[in-house]
Design a protein around this motif. Structure first.
Motif, mmCIF file in Angstrom:
data_model
loop_
_atom_site.group_PDB
_atom_site.id
_atom_site.type_symbol
_atom_site.label_atom_id
_atom_site.label_comp_id
_atom_site.label_asym_id
_atom_site.label_seq_id
_atom_site.Cartn_x
_atom_site.Cartn_y
_atom_site.Cartn_z
ATOM 1 N N TRP A 239 96.035 97.535 -50.699
ATOM 2 C CA TRP A 239 96.810 98.763 -50.498
ATOM 3 C C TRP A 239 96.113 99.974 -51.107
ATOM 4 O O TRP A 239 96.169 101.080 -50.545
ATOM 5 N N LYS A 240 95.437 99.806 -52.219
ATOM 6 C CA LYS A 240 94.798 100.926 -52.911
ATOM 7 C C LYS A 240 93.409 101.249 -52.372
ATOM 8 O O LYS A 240 92.891 102.334 -52.620
ATOM 9 N N ARG A 241 92.777 100.306 -51.665
ATOM 10 C CA ARG A 241 91.436 100.552 -51.095
ATOM 11 C C ARG A 241 91.601 100.866 -49.626
ATOM 12 O O ARG A 241 91.750 99.975 -48.793
ATOM 13 N N LYS A 242 91.576 102.152 -49.298
ATOM 14 C CA LYS A 242 91.890 102.572 -47.937
ATOM 15 C C LYS A 242 90.918 102.044 -46.884
ATOM 16 O O LYS A 242 91.360 101.694 -45.785
ATOM 17 N N PRO A 243 89.595 101.969 -47.145
ATOM 18 C CA PRO A 243 88.735 101.371 -46.119
ATOM 19 C C PRO A 243 89.102 99.919 -45.823
ATOM 20 O O PRO A 243 89.107 99.489 -44.664
ATOM 21 N N LEU A 311 85.859 100.981 -35.001
ATOM 22 C CA LEU A 311 86.972 101.551 -34.244
ATOM 23 C C LEU A 311 86.681 101.566 -32.745
ATOM 24 O O LEU A 311 87.575 101.314 -31.926
ATOM 25 N N LEU A 312 85.435 101.865 -32.370
ATOM 26 C CA LEU A 312 85.074 101.843 -30.950
ATOM 27 C C LEU A 312 85.150 100.435 -30.378
ATOM 28 O O LEU A 312 85.520 100.244 -29.213
ATOM 29 N N ALA A 313 84.793 99.425 -31.185
ATOM 30 C CA ALA A 313 84.883 98.045 -30.723
ATOM 31 C C ALA A 313 86.329 97.667 -30.426
ATOM 32 O O ALA A 313 86.620 96.991 -29.426
ATOM 33 N N PHE A 414 91.393 106.646 -36.568
ATOM 34 C CA PHE A 414 90.405 107.687 -36.867
ATOM 35 C C PHE A 414 91.013 108.750 -37.777
ATOM 36 O O PHE A 414 90.337 109.293 -38.656
ATOM 37 N N LYS A 415 92.298 109.056 -37.561
ATOM 38 C CA LYS A 415 92.978 110.087 -38.342
ATOM 39 C C LYS A 415 93.592 109.527 -39.626
ATOM 40 O O LYS A 415 93.548 110.161 -40.681
ATOM 41 N N LEU A 416 94.173 108.333 -39.540
ATOM 42 C CA LEU A 416 94.866 107.779 -40.702
ATOM 43 C C LEU A 416 93.901 107.317 -41.794
ATOM 44 O O LEU A 416 94.226 107.382 -42.988
ATOM 45 N N PHE A 417 92.732 106.826 -41.406
ATOM 46 C CA PHE A 417 91.790 106.267 -42.376
ATOM 47 C C PHE A 417 90.413 106.922 -42.199
ATOM 48 O O PHE A 417 89.462 106.289 -41.733
ATOM 49 N N PRO A 418 90.300 108.203 -42.575
ATOM 50 C CA PRO A 418 89.003 108.893 -42.414
ATOM 51 C C PRO A 418 87.888 108.258 -43.234
ATOM 52 O O PRO A 418 86.725 108.284 -42.827
ATOM 53 N N SER A 419 88.234 107.679 -44.400
ATOM 54 C CA SER A 419 87.194 107.038 -45.211
ATOM 55 C C SER A 419 86.597 105.833 -44.506
ATOM 56 O O SER A 419 85.422 105.505 -44.700
ATOM 57 N N ALA A 421 86.654 105.565 -40.945
ATOM 58 C CA ALA A 421 85.992 106.088 -39.745
ATOM 59 C C ALA A 421 84.648 106.725 -40.072
ATOM 60 O O ALA A 421 83.712 106.664 -39.273
ATOM 61 N N GLN A 422 84.522 107.339 -41.258
ATOM 62 C CA GLN A 422 83.294 108.032 -41.627
ATOM 63 C C GLN A 422 82.321 107.156 -42.401
ATOM 64 O O GLN A 422 81.248 107.630 -42.793
ATOM 65 N N ARG A 423 82.677 105.888 -42.604
ATOM 66 C CA ARG A 423 81.789 104.996 -43.349
ATOM 67 C C ARG A 423 80.500 104.800 -42.555
ATOM 68 O O ARG A 423 80.521 104.426 -41.392
ATOM 69 N N ASP A 424 79.357 105.008 -43.219
ATOM 70 C CA ASP A 424 78.076 104.917 -42.518
ATOM 71 C C ASP A 424 77.462 103.537 -42.648
ATOM 72 O O ASP A 424 77.087 102.913 -41.659
ATOM 73 N N ARG A 425 77.345 103.026 -43.858
ATOM 74 C CA ARG A 425 76.686 101.747 -44.104
ATOM 75 C C ARG A 425 77.652 100.775 -44.781
ATOM 76 O O ARG A 425 78.587 101.181 -45.471
ATOM 77 N N LEU A 426 77.378 99.492 -44.595
ATOM 78 C CA LEU A 426 78.172 98.484 -45.273
ATOM 79 C C LEU A 426 77.884 98.481 -46.763
ATOM 80 O O LEU A 426 78.791 98.470 -47.592
ATOM 81 N N VAL A 427 76.603 98.494 -47.121
ATOM 82 C CA VAL A 427 76.198 98.517 -48.515
ATOM 83 C C VAL A 427 75.942 99.962 -48.897
ATOM 84 O O VAL A 427 75.024 100.602 -48.366
#
Length: 438
Positions: A239-243, A311-313, A414-419, A421-427
């Motif tokens: 719940w506390k980790r939005k990604p 999200l696209l998948a 995309f709107k609810l979880f911007p962190s 949607a904007q994540r670039d890399r796994l690591v």
């Protein structure tokens, strides 16, 4: 002479550039196959999953032979689902407090004992409906421990930079076992039901032995008392980790709305007019697509724009369901289901890798347990949702509405979880610290 010469060479700019490039170059598939503990666990899961698939097919066929009741077939699934759901959070707590390899080995051993009991019951003519339902409860309880233990164990067997490739390769093996296990069980049925149960015993034995021989770095966790706080710590963490919350809840709603497995018999018989052979191909098409995509991701894992790709998948998965829902062509329907399986595999690999990397090792069992609840609930409730909406809107309306709903969920996330949607890399690389100027 050799020591100073080596030191001088290593301090040259060319050598430093070469070593830096080697350090940041992504690991290859051959590097993954050299990770012996991971490959040993991968082989064990291959045997264990194939055995589990054979066992489940055999129990279903066995129950129907004994009773001839579709209701009893449904009870077999229900008896496996309920204990897995009720024990999941407690199982996650135990996985975080004990040796995960031994837990997985114990799960394989118990399933092997279940297959052995069924083998002896068939040989001695003591097989009954009550025995099958009771052993289904045991299998459900085992699943509650096995799923989080396996998921939390993988990050301990490979470096973080290899985890995405390892997850994809694991998924490829699992899909292969899910496809091949029932097929092998069907072939063995020709020789008798006892042969299927005997083969399951042997496969579970191999899986258990491989896991017991597994060696990896293990640091025993502090033994906390079992309290509501520790049991529900995984829920609180997600719940506390939005990604993590975004990735897990996205999969829940996608499977809940977009699943069409429960309606495939209707499509095969009344819409596509193919019969049982067509139903078999329709059910296998998503697994084939998932297998192909998992092999591709093993070779070329997603390295950039992972949030957007996830999200696209999911959006593509929903679109495939819309195409399948309105299609009157058997070939187009097969292609749509296969592509949906590939899109879902992208979701599975990115989501599972992200969840494991974002979770501290001391919490991985409990977080994986919550994740398994989401997966199990979405599958079961998704079948109910499909049936309920089909009763109101018809099968085509049910599938199309579910597919459109899945695409809308992907857009909303995309709107609810911007962190996410904007994540670039796994690591996420640690920020570089520039040394102070002299």
């Amino acid at each position: 002479m050799s020591g100073p010469a080596q030191a001088s060479a290593s301090s040259s700019p060319d050598a430093q550039a070469t070593s830096t490039a080697a350090a940041v170059s992504p690991p290859s598939f051959s590097d993954l196959t050299r990770e012996r503990p991971f490959m040993q666990m991968w082989t064990a899961r291959l045997f264990g999953t194939a055995a589990s698939q054979m066992l489940l097919v055999a129990i279903g066929w066995h129950m129907y032979e004994l009773t001839g009741s579709a209701w009893d077939l449904g009870l077999v699934g229900l008896y496996q689902f309920v204990p897995a759901l009720l024990l999941a959070l407690l199982a996650g707590h135990i996985v975080d407090r004990h040796h995960r390899g031994r837990i997985v080995a114990a799960c394989f051993a118990v399933q092997g004992l279940v297959a052995l009991v069924l083998l002896l019951a068939v040989l001695e003519k003591h097989d009954t409906r009550g025995l099958l339902l009771g052993l289904s409860l045991v299998l459900g309880a085992v699943r509650a421990f096995q799923m989080p233990a396996q998921q939390a164990l993988t990050p301990l067997l490979v470096p973080p930079t290899m985890l995405a490739r390892a997850m994809a390769f694991s998924s490829a093996g699992m899909q292969g076992a899910i496809i091949g296990g029932p097929a092998l069980g069907g072939l063995l049925f020709v020789a008798g039901m006892a042969v299927v149960y005997g083969a399951s015993v042997a496969f579970f034995g191999v899986a258990c032995a491989l896991v017991l021989r597994l060696r990896y770095a293990y640091t025993p966790a502090a033994r906390e008392p079992v309290t509501l706080s520790t049991v529900f710590a995984g829920v609180d963490f997600i719940w506390k980790r939005k990604p993590v919350l975004g990735a897990v809840s996205l999969d829940l709603f996608a499977v809940l709305l977009g699943g069409a497995v429960a309606l495939l018999p209707i499509y095969a018989k009344d819409i596509l007019h193919t019969g049982p052979w067509g139903l078999g191909l329709l059910r296998s098409a998503p697994a084939v697509g998932a297998l192909v995509m998992s092999i591709a991701l093993t070779r070329r894992p997603v390295e950039r724009h992972i949030g957007r790709t996830l999200l696209l998948a999911i959006g593509l998965f929903g679109l495939c369901m819309v195409v399948f829902g309105i299609s009157k062509s058997f070939v187009i329907s097969l292609i749509a289901l296969a592509v949906s399986g590939g899109a879902d595999m992208v979701n599975v690999v990115i989501r599972q890798t992200l969840v494991q990397l974002e979770t501290p090792d001391a919490m991985r069992g409990r977080v994986s347990a919550v994740n398994s609840i989401f997966i199990g609930a979405s599958n079961q409730l998704g079948e109910f949702e499909s049936g309920a909406t089909a009763a109101l809107l018809g099968p085509v309306g049910s599938v199309v509405v579910g597919g459109v709903g899945t695409m809308l969920v992907a857009l909303t996330w995309f709107k609810l979880f911007p962190s996410l949607a904007q994540r670039d890399r796994l690591v996420v690389a640690a920020p570089s610290v520039r040394p102070p100027a002299a």
